[in-house]
Design an enzyme around this catalytic site. Structure first.
Site, PDB file in Angstrom:
ATOM      1  N   ASP A  64     -47.841  31.651 -17.033  1.00 14.31           N
ATOM      2  CA  ASP A  64     -48.074  30.519 -17.942  1.00 14.31           C
ATOM      3  C   ASP A  64     -48.726  30.938 -19.245  1.00 14.31           C
ATOM      4  O   ASP A  64     -48.755  30.190 -20.178  1.00 14.31           O
ATOM      5  CB  ASP A  64     -48.892  29.420 -17.250  1.00 14.31           C
ATOM      6  CG  ASP A  64     -50.264  29.898 -16.823  1.00 14.31           C
ATOM      7  OD1 ASP A  64     -50.553  31.098 -17.108  1.00 14.31           O
ATOM      8  OD2 ASP A  64     -51.014  29.135 -16.252  1.00 14.31           O
ATOM      9  N   ASP A  70     -41.672  29.119 -30.644  1.00  8.65           N
ATOM     10  CA  ASP A  70     -41.716  27.924 -31.478  1.00  8.65           C
ATOM     11  C   ASP A  70     -42.880  27.004 -31.068  1.00  8.65           C
ATOM     12  O   ASP A  70     -43.433  26.301 -31.922  1.00  8.65           O
ATOM     13  CB  ASP A  70     -40.415  27.117 -31.546  1.00  8.65           C
ATOM     14  CG  ASP A  70     -39.451  27.429 -30.451  1.00  8.65           C
ATOM     15  OD1 ASP A  70     -38.250  27.242 -30.681  1.00  8.65           O
ATOM     16  OD2 ASP A  70     -39.891  27.859 -29.378  1.00  8.65           O
ATOM     17  N   GLU A  92     -40.775  19.184 -34.340  1.00  6.26           N
ATOM     18  CA  GLU A  92     -39.590  19.328 -33.493  1.00  6.26           C
ATOM     19  C   GLU A  92     -39.988  19.655 -32.063  1.00  6.26           C
ATOM     20  O   GLU A  92     -39.278  19.337 -31.110  1.00  6.26           O
ATOM     21  CB  GLU A  92     -38.659  20.424 -34.021  1.00  6.26           C
ATOM     22  CG  GLU A  92     -37.404  20.572 -33.155  1.00  6.26           C
ATOM     23  CD  GLU A  92     -36.306  21.427 -33.791  1.00  6.26           C
ATOM     24  OE1 GLU A  92     -35.141  21.236 -33.410  1.00  6.26           O
ATOM     25  OE2 GLU A  92     -36.629  22.261 -34.644  1.00  6.26           O
ATOM     26  N   GLU A  93     -41.160  20.287 -31.891  1.00  7.74           N
ATOM     27  CA  GLU A  93     -41.570  20.743 -30.555  1.00  7.74           C
ATOM     28  C   GLU A  93     -42.370  19.697 -29.794  1.00  7.74           C
ATOM     29  O   GLU A  93     -42.820  19.955 -28.678  1.00  7.74           O
ATOM     30  CB  GLU A  93     -42.387  22.040 -30.683  1.00  7.74           C
ATOM     31  CG  GLU A  93     -41.633  23.163 -31.356  1.00  7.74           C
ATOM     32  CD  GLU A  93     -40.237  23.380 -30.770  1.00  7.74           C
ATOM     33  OE1 GLU A  93     -39.300  23.611 -31.561  1.00  7.74           O
ATOM     34  OE2 GLU A  93     -40.085  23.238 -29.541  1.00  7.74           O
ATOM     35  N   ASP A 111     -40.517  21.599 -38.741  1.00  2.00           N
ATOM     36  CA  ASP A 111     -39.743  22.368 -37.773  1.00  2.00           C
ATOM     37  C   ASP A 111     -40.482  23.696 -37.718  1.00  2.00           C
ATOM     38  O   ASP A 111     -40.338  24.531 -38.617  1.00  2.00           O
ATOM     39  CB  ASP A 111     -38.294  22.567 -38.240  1.00  2.00           C
ATOM     40  CG  ASP A 111     -37.505  23.452 -37.257  1.00  2.00           C
ATOM     41  OD1 ASP A 111     -36.298  23.655 -37.493  1.00  2.00           O
ATOM     42  OD2 ASP A 111     -38.099  23.942 -36.277  1.00  2.00           O
ATOM     43  N   LEU A 113     -40.246  26.471 -36.120  1.00  2.00           N
ATOM     44  CA  LEU A 113     -39.508  27.731 -36.143  1.00  2.00           C
ATOM     45  C   LEU A 113     -38.014  27.468 -36.125  1.00  2.00           C
ATOM     46  O   LEU A 113     -37.384  27.374 -35.079  1.00  2.00           O
ATOM     47  CB  LEU A 113     -39.902  28.620 -34.956  1.00  2.00           C
ATOM     48  CG  LEU A 113     -39.629  30.104 -35.183  1.00  2.00           C
ATOM     49  CD1 LEU A 113     -40.482  30.645 -36.316  1.00  2.00           C
ATOM     50  CD2 LEU A 113     -39.854  30.886 -33.918  1.00  2.00           C
ATOM     51  N   ASP A 114     -37.482  27.378 -37.339  1.00  2.00           N
ATOM     52  CA  ASP A 114     -36.037  27.136 -37.475  1.00  2.00           C
ATOM     53  C   ASP A 114     -35.275  28.438 -37.241  1.00  2.00           C
ATOM     54  O   ASP A 114     -35.664  29.483 -37.735  1.00  2.00           O
ATOM     55  CB  ASP A 114     -35.733  26.623 -38.883  1.00  2.00           C
ATOM     56  CG  ASP A 114     -34.234  26.483 -39.118  1.00  2.00           C
ATOM     57  OD1 ASP A 114     -33.699  27.217 -39.970  1.00  2.00           O
ATOM     58  OD2 ASP A 114     -33.597  25.729 -38.373  1.00  2.00           O
ATOM     59  N   GLU A 278     -35.877  18.580 -41.140  1.00  2.00           N
ATOM     60  CA  GLU A 278     -34.943  19.609 -41.634  1.00  2.00           C
ATOM     61  C   GLU A 278     -34.175  19.089 -42.855  1.00  2.00           C
ATOM     62  O   GLU A 278     -34.273  19.647 -43.946  1.00  2.00           O
ATOM     63  CB  GLU A 278     -33.991  20.063 -40.521  1.00  2.00           C
ATOM     64  CG  GLU A 278     -34.693  20.843 -39.405  1.00  2.00           C
ATOM     65  CD  GLU A 278     -33.759  21.291 -38.287  1.00  2.00           C
ATOM     66  OE1 GLU A 278     -33.812  22.477 -37.903  1.00  2.00           O
ATOM     67  OE2 GLU A 278     -32.969  20.447 -37.795  1.00  2.00           O
TER      68      GLU A 278
HETATM   69  P1  AFP Z   1     -32.174  26.910 -33.613  1.00  2.00           P
HETATM   70  O1  AFP Z   1     -33.485  26.637 -34.280  1.00  2.00           O
HETATM   71  O2  AFP Z   1     -32.040  26.256 -32.278  1.00  2.00           O
HETATM   72  O3  AFP Z   1     -31.842  28.366 -33.600  1.00  2.00           O
HETATM   73  O4  AFP Z   1     -31.040  26.191 -34.504  1.00  2.00           O
HETATM   74  C1  AFP Z   1     -30.840  26.669 -35.782  1.00  2.00           C
HETATM   75  C2  AFP Z   1     -30.099  25.580 -36.587  1.00  2.00           C
HETATM   76  O5  AFP Z   1     -30.710  24.366 -36.445  1.00  2.00           O
HETATM   77  C3  AFP Z   1     -29.983  25.964 -38.043  1.00  2.00           C
HETATM   78  O6  AFP Z   1     -31.013  26.764 -38.464  1.00  2.00           O
HETATM   79  C4  AFP Z   1     -28.659  26.691 -38.102  1.00  2.00           C
HETATM   80  O7  AFP Z   1     -28.067  26.622 -39.360  1.00  2.00           O
HETATM   81  C5  AFP Z   1     -27.833  26.003 -37.041  1.00  2.00           C
HETATM   82  O8  AFP Z   1     -28.751  25.470 -36.095  1.00  2.00           O
HETATM   83  C6  AFP Z   1     -26.921  26.976 -36.329  1.00  2.00           C
HETATM   84  O9  AFP Z   1     -26.095  26.240 -35.487  1.00  2.00           O
HETATM   85  P2  AFP Z   1     -24.916  26.962 -34.665  1.00  2.00           P
HETATM   86  O10 AFP Z   1     -25.618  27.819 -33.656  1.00  2.00           O
HETATM   87  O11 AFP Z   1     -24.150  25.817 -34.064  1.00  2.00           O
HETATM   88  O12 AFP Z   1     -24.114  27.753 -35.611  1.00  2.00           O
END
Ligand code: AFP
Length: 329
Positions: A64, A70, A92-93, A111, A113-114, A278
């Site tokens: 744990d 993220d 987002e989390e 967000d 950690l995008d 976003e």
């Molecule tokens: P994650 O944060 O889950 O990695 O998603 C990234 C996102 O929101 C954005 O940053 C990208 O442009 C898009 O998703 C990528 O989406 P695909 O995996 O469908 O290409």
């Protein structure tokens, strides 16, 4: 040789003695500091005891103690925002709004950690933020404070953790690019009042989903692929990192368009990107850089959310190309 302006100096000059601006400046400073902590974790990730599992390496017996990066990123942001005039944090989390400073006069949406699904491939990831004013007396319940059109934002930005750690920020007076100087530890202004070229020959879209798209988007892509012999009369190039902050920074650097449309896959009927933390901040940044941002047809900043985590189809970047896409609908 002119000395680069630091984020600190830029914010002090921008805020002056205006208490509302000073509140925004303190909040953006806190987010930038949290960003440096996240950049460090991202850079050390697999080496960092306790975070091994985020890179798909089997977690050790600690169990744990290990958390997804993220979630760790959200905690870092929460910690840094606590002493600032931020009343609530939408993240987002976290399912619900997170209460912070009861005296707060701002609401922040993040967000943390995008692009986190790319972490183990060492691709740039980032943190995205949006800031709106908050007056408790004006809302029946705190959630109502984030259910406002994107045009209510007073500041927005993103950090990208890549070869350089960069901060792209707007306070409603143009869009600025700051780069973290590892020698001094400061963010330094590298590009001021960025302008996204109106025309482009470069689109960013996950083409592997084309069979799921609606007809107008399929036509748009087909016309791009037809090149200069086709109706668009020019050859297009395609770039897709899969991390929006990385694709966005490319667009702020040389133009282009980012597209994540709605599609027929389960859960994608409204696209993939989240409206409040976003689409809103990217739309504010892009418009302040003379670009455009829509859900395909409607201006993102005119849209009023109905749910804290709602998704929205997203098109942003070079204005003429964003308008061209709208013409297919
Ligand atoms: P994650 O944060 O889950 O990695 O998603 C990234 C996102 O929101 C954005 O940053 C990208 O442009 C898009 O998703 C990528 O989406 P695909 O995996 O469908 O290409």
């Amino acid at each position: 040789m002119s000395v680069a302006v630091s984020l600190k100096t830029y914010l002090a000059d921008w805020a002056g003695s205006d208490a509302s601006r000073q509140a925004v400046a303190a909040t953006v400073t806190a987010i930038a500091e949290a960003g440096l902590g996240i950049a460090d974790l991202v850079a050390r990730g697999p080496l960092e005891e306790g975070l091994a599992n985020i890179r798909g390496i089997d977690p050790n017996a600690g169990g744990d103690a290990q958390k997804e990066l993220d979630v760790v990123a959200e905690e870092l942001i929460r910690e840094k925002l606590l002493p600032t005039p931020t009343a609530f944090l939408a993240s987002e989390e976290s399912e619900e709004l997170i209460p912070l400073n009861p005296e707060g006069r701002l609401v922040v949406a993040v967000d943390p950690l995008d692009g986190s699904s790319n972490i183990d491939t060492n691709v740039s990831v980032g943190t995205i933020y949006s800031i709106m004013p908050y007056d408790a007396a004006a809302f029946a319940k705190p959630e109502d404070a984030v259910m406002r059109p994107g045009s209510a934002q007073v500041a927005a930005g993103f950090l990208a953790y890549g070869p350089a750690t960069i901060l792209v920020a707007t306070f409603g007076e143009g869009t600025q690019v700051f780069v973290h100087d590892r020698r001094t530890g400061e963010f330094l202004l590298a590009r001021s009042d960025v302008e996204i070229p109106a025309e482009t020959k470069e689109y960013g879209i996950n083409q592997s989903n084309v069979r799921h798209w609606d007809a107008p988007m399929q036509r748009y892509l087909a016309d791009c692929l037809a090149g200069k012999e086709g109706p668009r009369g020019k050859d297009f190039n395609m770039r897709w990192v899969g991390s929006m902050v990385a694709d966005a920074f490319r667009i702020f650097t040389r133009g282009g368009v980012y597209v994540y449309p709605r599609d027929k896959r389960k859960g994608y009927d409204n696209g993939r990107l989240r409206l409040i933390y976003e689409a809103f901040p990217l739309a504010f940044l892009v418009e302040q850089a003379k670009g455009g941002a829509t859900d395909g047809t409607t201006r993102i900043l005119d849209i009023t959310p109905h749910h804290i985590h709602q998704r929205i189809p997203l098109v942003f970047g070079s204005k003429a190309e964003v308008d061209a896409i709208a013409s297919y609908y």
